[in-house]
Design a protein around this motif. Structure first.
Motif: not given
Lengths: 183, 183
Positions: A87, A91, A113-114, A116-119, A183
């Motif tokens: 992670r 990041r 990146h799946s 992680l959060e989409s942010r 979103s």
DNA sequence: TCGCACATGTAACGTGTTACATGATTCA
DNA sequence: TGAATCATGTAACACGTTACATGTGCGA
């Protein structure tokens, strides 16, 4: 659990694949051989030692599976520490250096990146697009000051380089939009 | 003039640069550091040993230049054998392997095609375009059979890969046309 | 005199490449 | 019986990375 030198790209690619799904060394070889991740080299001489290093550093955990009739497989999955390392890598701030020399690695990072959060993905893409656009601007500046006697083929290859960076930047912008629409 | 293992990409890049213009190790470092060839690593620890290997194999010839007031420079240029090796590399048939794993090297090769007749460049570009188009077709086929549960980010990165190969193929076709218009 | 640009190198280290070795099971 | 697929590894080797060492001349 030896002192952890920072992992190689291959090790991180392996870590990412294992985070998506527990796999054996043989499975990993097949992934690297048959999919578009082929630029990260397969071959047992790279995979097994890399898995060994990851295990020694407490990044992954192997479990022998002999339920199958074949030769028993050793199936790996990341440890908590391994996930954390992964992670942190995903990041990591995008630098100009990365864009110039390790664009492939950046795309590999994005591919995972799946996890992680989409942010985080949106931020990653924004950083990527900005770095790429800055680099393109610099390349265009360089092109202006190209000496007239520069070999024409070199110049053509240079044009392609610019185009590819540009198309990558456009892709990043497009993906950002896609996230925003969702979103 | 030792038995010649096939040269590394860095060695070939150096050979190509020297064929365009005689240079010192320091000059080469600057080229790799400041131009778009930056992905081929500079740093004395790579350049000087590579030059040493090339010299030992009779590929390049160094000449000390102390006309300048500074510390004397050793300026290298390719030997006849070096030029031959370089040309052989430039003319080498393009394989699917190359396109999948060493596209950068192919573009580097093209960048030095000024050293060949323009006929060779056209053939090179044709081979490149065909290999790329074949590879794109295969990737598109792969995409169709993508499992539904595949991580979306991986899929997006895959899309970019396809796009880049496609744009490279279009570039090759465009360059072919440019050559044809000239003649 | 200090630092910078010019200029050439070496040594330790880690890693990927290539090639080899092994072993079990299935199918022709 | 032999080949193919599944499956895991090791050893030699060469290369690039990083860091260090050295030397010259110029300008502040």
């Amino acid at each position: 659990m030896v002192r952890s030198a920072q992992p190689t790209t291959l090790e991180l690619a392996i870590l990412g694949l294992l985070a998506l799904e527990a796999r054996s060394g043989y499975d990993l070889m097949n992934v690297f051989e048959s999919t578009a991740m082929g630029n990260y080299s397969s071959s047992p001489g790279a995979i097994y030692p890399a898995l060994g290093r990851l295990e020694k550093r407490g990044m992954v955990d192997g479990e022998v599976d002999d339920t199958q009739r074949l030769r028993p497989r050793k199936v790996f999955r990341p440890t908590a520490q391994g996930e954390e390392t992964l992670r942190a890598w995903l990041r990591r701030e995008i630098t100009q250096q990365d864009v110039r020399r390790n664009l492939d690695e950046l795309l590999l990072r994005f591919a995972f990146h799946s996890l992680l959060e989409s942010r985080a993905s949106r931020e990653f893409l924004r950083g990527l697009a900005e770095s790429l656009e800055a680099y393109v601007a610099e390349l265009v500046r360089q092109r202006k000051h190209f000496p007239a006697e520069a070999p024409p083929h070199g110049r053509m290859a240079f044009e392609l380089g610019i185009e590819n960076y540009r198309s990558c930047a456009r892709w990043a912008r497009r993906m950002i939009r896609r996230f925003e629409e969702e979103s």
